[in-house]
Design a protein around this motif. Sequence first.
Motif, PDB file in Angstrom:
ATOM      1  N   ASN A 298       1.031  30.345  16.307  1.00 18.96           N
ATOM      2  CA  ASN A 298       0.502  29.357  17.221  1.00 18.96           C
ATOM      3  C   ASN A 298       0.322  28.009  16.876  1.00 18.96           C
ATOM      4  N   GLU A 299       0.037  27.829  15.685  1.00 19.33           N
ATOM      5  CA  GLU A 299      -0.112  26.215  15.300  1.00 19.33           C
ATOM      6  C   GLU A 299       1.430  25.552  15.294  1.00 19.33           C
ATOM      7  N   LYS A 300       2.534  26.510  15.490  1.00 19.11           N
ATOM      8  CA  LYS A 300       3.764  25.732  15.574  1.00 19.11           C
ATOM      9  C   LYS A 300       4.410  25.547  16.943  1.00 19.11           C
ATOM     10  N   ILE A 301       3.543  25.869  17.967  1.00 22.22           N
ATOM     11  CA  ILE A 301       4.160  25.806  19.268  1.00 22.22           C
ATOM     12  C   ILE A 301       3.714  24.237  19.361  1.00 22.22           C
ATOM     13  N   ASP A 302       4.761  23.503  19.874  1.00 20.60           N
ATOM     14  CA  ASP A 302       4.804  22.014  20.148  1.00 20.60           C
ATOM     15  C   ASP A 302       3.662  21.631  20.735  1.00 20.60           C
ATOM     16  N   LYS A 303       2.850  20.687  20.605  1.00 21.50           N
ATOM     17  CA  LYS A 303       1.799  20.257  21.283  1.00 21.50           C
ATOM     18  C   LYS A 303       1.877  19.648  22.764  1.00 21.50           C
ATOM     19  N   GLU A 304       2.924  19.459  23.018  1.00 20.24           N
ATOM     20  CA  GLU A 304       3.630  18.994  24.286  1.00 20.24           C
ATOM     21  C   GLU A 304       3.676  19.909  25.164  1.00 20.24           C
ATOM     22  N   PHE A 305       3.920  21.181  24.712  1.00 18.88           N
ATOM     23  CA  PHE A 305       4.018  22.484  25.695  1.00 18.88           C
ATOM     24  C   PHE A 305       2.926  23.188  25.835  1.00 18.88           C
TER      25      PHE A 305
END
Length: 93
Positions: free
Chosen positions: A70-77
């Motif tokens: 979950n920490e690797k989901i791009d913050k723009e998404f």
Amino acid sequence: SSAMNRCLVHGVFFVGDKLFDIGTVHLESMKHSTDKRIEQMGVIFPILKKTDNAILCGDFNFDPAWKNENEKIDKEFVDLWAHVYPNKTGYTE
């Protein structure tokens, strides 16, 4: 790369006057494949970010409580399921 021959399938489309990159993916499964899923997301998000509007659908094969992925989901998404249904799990095992 994928040990299970999985990949991002995506296309770039105009919706009205806006350009969208719409993709689908089936990330590596099995709980022990955390590093592989993180690697796959590291490839997918930069591809989709080449347009201002992107939608990624599919089977991510990880639980919303799994911190590493979950920490690797791009913050723009935005995880749309969690945004619309904050009290529902949205996954199956």
